[in-house]
Write an enzyme that holds these catalytic residues in place. Structure first.
Site, PDB file in Angstrom:
ATOM      1  N   LYS A  24       0.833  -1.213   0.000  1.00 29.43           N
ATOM      2  CA  LYS A  24       0.000   0.000   0.000  1.00 29.43           C
ATOM      3  C   LYS A  24       0.864   1.257   0.000  1.00 29.43           C
ATOM      4  CE  LYS A  24      -2.190   2.729   3.566  1.00 29.43           C
ATOM      5  NZ  LYS A  24      -0.959   3.264   4.131  1.00 29.43           N
ATOM      6  N   ASN A  25       2.008   1.202   0.660  1.00 28.50           N
ATOM      7  CA  ASN A  25       2.830   2.416   0.761  1.00 28.50           C
ATOM      8  C   ASN A  25       3.823   2.572  -0.387  1.00 28.50           C
ATOM      9  OD1 ASN A  25       1.329   3.071   2.931  1.00 28.50           O
ATOM     10  ND2 ASN A  25       2.894   2.672   4.472  1.00 28.50           N
ATOM     11  N   CYS A 122      -4.763   8.489   8.148  1.00 24.09           N
ATOM     12  CA  CYS A 122      -5.159   8.068   9.489  1.00 24.09           C
ATOM     13  C   CYS A 122      -4.891   9.134  10.536  1.00 24.09           C
ATOM     14  CB  CYS A 122      -4.423   6.787   9.848  1.00 24.09           C
ATOM     15  SG  CYS A 122      -5.072   5.392   8.940  1.00 24.09           S
ATOM     16  N   ARG A 127       0.230  15.037  11.667  1.00 29.44           N
ATOM     17  CA  ARG A 127       0.539  14.777  10.262  1.00 29.44           C
ATOM     18  C   ARG A 127       0.630  16.055   9.402  1.00 29.44           C
ATOM     19  NH1 ARG A 127      -1.658   9.146   8.175  1.00 29.44           N
ATOM     20  NH2 ARG A 127       0.439   9.162   7.332  1.00 29.44           N
ATOM     21  N   ASP A 312       4.013   1.073  11.850  1.00 29.32           N
ATOM     22  CA  ASP A 312       2.781   0.396  11.420  1.00 29.32           C
ATOM     23  C   ASP A 312       2.696  -1.044  11.943  1.00 29.32           C
ATOM     24  OD1 ASP A 312       2.045   2.552   9.241  1.00 29.32           O
ATOM     25  OD2 ASP A 312       4.156   2.048   9.028  1.00 29.32           O
ATOM     26  N   ARG A 420      -9.006   0.517   3.126  1.00 31.33           N
ATOM     27  CA  ARG A 420      -7.987   1.440   2.611  1.00 31.33           C
ATOM     28  C   ARG A 420      -6.666   0.730   2.359  1.00 31.33           C
ATOM     29  NH1 ARG A 420      -5.835   5.731   5.967  1.00 31.33           N
ATOM     30  NH2 ARG A 420      -4.291   5.705   4.321  1.00 31.33           N
TER      31      ARG A 420
HETATM   32  N1  EPU Z   1       6.272  15.043   9.424  1.00 28.75           N
HETATM   33  C1  EPU Z   1       6.300  16.400   9.641  1.00 28.75           C
HETATM   34  N2  EPU Z   1       6.161  17.226   8.551  1.00 28.75           N
HETATM   35  C2  EPU Z   1       6.006  16.757   7.290  1.00 28.75           C
HETATM   36  C3  EPU Z   1       5.982  15.348   7.094  1.00 28.75           C
HETATM   37  C4  EPU Z   1       6.115  14.515   8.173  1.00 28.75           C
HETATM   38  O1  EPU Z   1       6.447  16.863  10.774  1.00 28.75           O
HETATM   39  O2  EPU Z   1       5.886  17.559   6.345  1.00 28.75           O
HETATM   40  C5  EPU Z   1       6.380  14.141  10.589  1.00 28.75           C
HETATM   41  C6  EPU Z   1       5.050  13.400  10.850  1.00 28.75           C
HETATM   42  O3  EPU Z   1       4.168  14.176  11.602  1.00 28.75           O
HETATM   43  C7  EPU Z   1       5.513  12.154  11.564  1.00 28.75           C
HETATM   44  C8  EPU Z   1       6.873  11.878  10.920  1.00 28.75           C
HETATM   45  O4  EPU Z   1       7.289  13.089  10.301  1.00 28.75           O
HETATM   46  O5  EPU Z   1       5.702  12.426  12.936  1.00 28.75           O
HETATM   47  C9  EPU Z   1       6.882  10.755   9.927  1.00 28.75           C
HETATM   48  O6  EPU Z   1       5.927  10.995   8.907  1.00 28.75           O
HETATM   49  P1  EPU Z   1       6.164  10.491   7.405  1.00 28.75           P
HETATM   50  O7  EPU Z   1       6.197  11.685   6.520  1.00 28.75           O
HETATM   51  O8  EPU Z   1       7.326   9.580   7.392  1.00 28.75           O
HETATM   52  O9  EPU Z   1       4.860   9.670   7.157  1.00 28.75           O
HETATM   53  P2  EPU Z   1       3.931   9.661   5.868  1.00 28.75           P
HETATM   54  O10 EPU Z   1       4.739   9.726   4.640  1.00 28.75           O
HETATM   55  O11 EPU Z   1       2.808  10.610   6.042  1.00 28.75           O
HETATM   56  C10 EPU Z   1       4.017   7.069   5.491  1.00 28.75           C
HETATM   57  C11 EPU Z   1       3.010   5.975   5.448  1.00 28.75           C
HETATM   58  C12 EPU Z   1       2.525   5.660   6.850  1.00 28.75           C
HETATM   59  C13 EPU Z   1       3.729   5.239   7.677  1.00 28.75           C
HETATM   60  C14 EPU Z   1       4.785   6.351   7.664  1.00 28.75           C
HETATM   61  C15 EPU Z   1       6.052   5.968   8.411  1.00 28.75           C
HETATM   62  C16 EPU Z   1       1.983   6.274   3.308  1.00 28.75           C
HETATM   63  C17 EPU Z   1       0.777   6.664   2.530  1.00 28.75           C
HETATM   64  N3  EPU Z   1       1.882   6.389   4.624  1.00 28.75           N
HETATM   65  O12 EPU Z   1       3.330   8.192   6.008  1.00 28.75           O
HETATM   66  O13 EPU Z   1       1.646   4.563   6.719  1.00 28.75           O
HETATM   67  O14 EPU Z   1       3.320   4.992   8.995  1.00 28.75           O
HETATM   68  O15 EPU Z   1       5.123   6.682   6.307  1.00 28.75           O
HETATM   69  O16 EPU Z   1       6.654   4.873   7.826  1.00 28.75           O
HETATM   70  O17 EPU Z   1       2.976   5.832   2.762  1.00 28.75           O
HETATM   71  C18 EPU Z   1      -0.102   3.161   7.347  1.00 28.75           C
HETATM   72  O18 EPU Z   1       0.254   2.453   6.408  1.00 28.75           O
HETATM   73  O19 EPU Z   1      -0.979   2.827   8.181  1.00 28.75           O
HETATM   74  C19 EPU Z   1       0.537   4.463   7.512  1.00 28.75           C
HETATM   75  C20 EPU Z   1       0.106   5.393   8.362  1.00 28.75           C
END
Ligand code: EPU
Length: 457
Positions: A24-25, A122, A127, A312, A420
């Site tokens: 999914k990611n 989520c 986020r 996750d 999802r």
């Molecule tokens: N963060 C910031 N600012 C930003 C971006 C991120 O402060 O502009 C912070 C977030 O608040 C968080 C941390 O950085 O504390 C990590 O966030 P990241 O950007 O790595 O997460 P993401 O890209 O939004 C993806 C996955 C998540 C998974 C995380 C960590 C997708 C669509 N989502 O999220 O997946 O937990 O990376 O590996 O790829 C799930 O699959 O259930 C899920 C939530």
């Protein structure tokens, strides 16, 4: 909505075989990458999940033709006629996923402008997307925020730049990759995320003609090129879904063969699974996970970016830890609110205490900010069926595991959210012998087993 409720009759081990497909990611992001090509791309091993549907819809709004290929789980994406989409149409996707933010770079390259609706995803923390917008500014984009979304404009070709992320964010790293590949000159990214799904995205981009070097110490070097072609790629398997099923085997004293699971991306999980007392066996086609029959052991666990223990994986594992003997300590360092789901587990009979202090070896970003991001799980606890409302994707699947491990019947609300990220989870549960029923359905109960009560639809 009655469709959105599941009755789960717990107390039986999950046994049998299921299959996981593309991650999914990764998959939705590889779909976005197709926007960068001059020719069609072929993506294989695509799961039938909501995030894929959302991105498919958004791509089609932007003139990309998306059709299924001959192979099961194959998508052909043709971006030959990329065009601006109607803002109201894009906005209709607001709140449905976090992937739209990754359209920025490709649309700026293709059209010179982009509109990004409000994001979904989520509710496991604030986020924010500040890193994303800062990165895009560094490439030369101008950004205007409006109540209905964000408008971005590139007056000229975006330029390569030097970026250091404040935290190795998965999404922000993908944002840089998807933008830098067609930017003018070289981009150096420091403190990048290096999750396997990111490395797979780099493979996709390299197949398209990009020049990307994965260096040491979280550094990625991207040399921009003038044009990219299409790709032919088989998505890496979903290690997060695989681990969820592994935890379901552990918590229900079951035995599940996860076809498609791969050891390489799951090494950290497998070590922890073994420490808790789970058994596994890897072969060329997948991984078999089972409860060894003895007592499960309490552990200390800290989530982290890859190659650490993935956040996750945390929620499903916590359910299994409620069955371990002793005190387990869990420190969630990636999302500040990803332990909120434990309240419902306590209502089922678990003993989980949350703390705002960092109960781990390394103080994290949340320590001094009053977020309850550490947990002490005292076990083993007898879980009792309960009324549950799904809070987020992984928390939701974790509630299903808890309900399956519990004695009696649970009523789980909001199961649609699980679609999802978990393909055909209802069929898979049934294939593993789970006693689950949608209200109004005849109970699917094995011969000789007591059936749960049907509630009014
Ligand atoms: N963060 C910031 N600012 C930003 C971006 C991120 O402060 O502009 C912070 C977030 O608040 C968080 C941390 O950085 O504390 C990590 O966030 P990241 O950007 O790595 O997460 P993401 O890209 O939004 C993806 C996955 C998540 C998974 C995380 C960590 C997708 C669509 N989502 O999220 O997946 O937990 O990376 O590996 O790829 C799930 O699959 O259930 C899920 C939530």
């Amino acid at each position: 909505m009655t469709d959105d409720v599941l009755l789960v009759h717990g107390g039986n081990p999950l046994e049998g075989e299921i299959r996981v497909r593309g991650a999914k990611n990764l998959v939705p992001k590889a779909m976005v990458a197709a926007l960068l090509g001059q020719g069609p791309s072929r993506l294989r091993n695509v799961p039938d999940i909501r995030d894929v549907k959302v991105v498919r819809g958004l791509l089609q709004l932007h003139g990309v033709t998306v059709r299924t290929g001959d192979e099961d789980g194959e998508l052909i994406l043709d971006p030959s006629h990329v065009e601006s989409a109607n803002v109201a149409d894009i906005d209709a996707h607001a709140g449905s996923s976090r992937i739209p933010i990754l359209f920025c770079g490709p649309l700026l390259h293709r059209l010179g402008h982009a509109f990004i609706p409000g994001l979904g995803g989520c509710d496991i923390g604030g986020r924010p997307v500040d890193f994303h917008f800062e990165v895009l500014r560094q490439f030369g984009a101008t950004i205007e925020k409006h109540p209905q979304g964000t408008y971005l404009v590139a007056q000229q070709r975006l330029r390569g730049t030097r970026i250091e992320l404040p935290y190795p964010s998965v999404g922000a790293t993908e944002q840089v990759l998807l933008t830098a590949v067609l930017a003018e000159g070289v981009t150096e990214l420091r403190n990048a995320a290096i999750e396997p799904e990111i490395v797979d995205l780099i493979c996709v981009l390299q197949k398209m003609g990009a020049i990307i070097t994965l260096g040491t110490d979280r550094t990625i070097l991207i040399t921009g090129v003038d044009e990219l072609g299409g790709y032919n790629h088989r998505a890496l398997p979903d290690r997060l879904e695989a681990a969820s099923w592994a935890c379901a085997a552990l918590a229900t004293k079951g035995d599940i063969y996860v076809r498609g699971a791969r050891q390489l991306e799951m090494m950290t999980f497998l070590n922890t699974f073994r420490k808790v007392g789970g058994d596994f066996e890897v072969d060329d086609e997948g991984i078999r996970f089972w409860h060894s029959g003895g007592e499960l052991k309490a552990i200390a666990l800290e989530t982290d970016v890859h190659p650490g223990f993935q956040t996750d994986w945390q929620q499903p594992l916590v359910v299994a830890l409620t069955q371990a003997t002793g005190l387990s300590i869990v420190h969630e360092t990636v999302y500040e609110s990803r332990l909120g789901f434990t309240g419902a587990l306590n209502q089922m009979g678990a003993h989980i205490q949350l703390y705002s202090e960092c109960l781990g070896a390394t103080p994290c970003r949340f320590g001094a900010r009053n977020f309850q991001h550490s947990a002490v799980v005292s076990g083993p606890s007898k879980l009792i069926g309960s009324e549950l409302v799904i809070p987020d994707l992984r928390g939701g699947f974790s509630y299903l595991i808890a309900a399956l491990a519990a004695e009696g019947t649970s009523t789980v609300h909001g199961i649609d959210l699980i679609n999802r990220g978990y393909e055909n989870f209802m069929d898979k549960l049934r294939d593993l012998g789970a006693h689950v029923e949608l209200p109004g359905e005849l109970p699917a109960v094995a011969a000789g087993e007591p059936s749960g009560e049907l509630v009014d639809a």
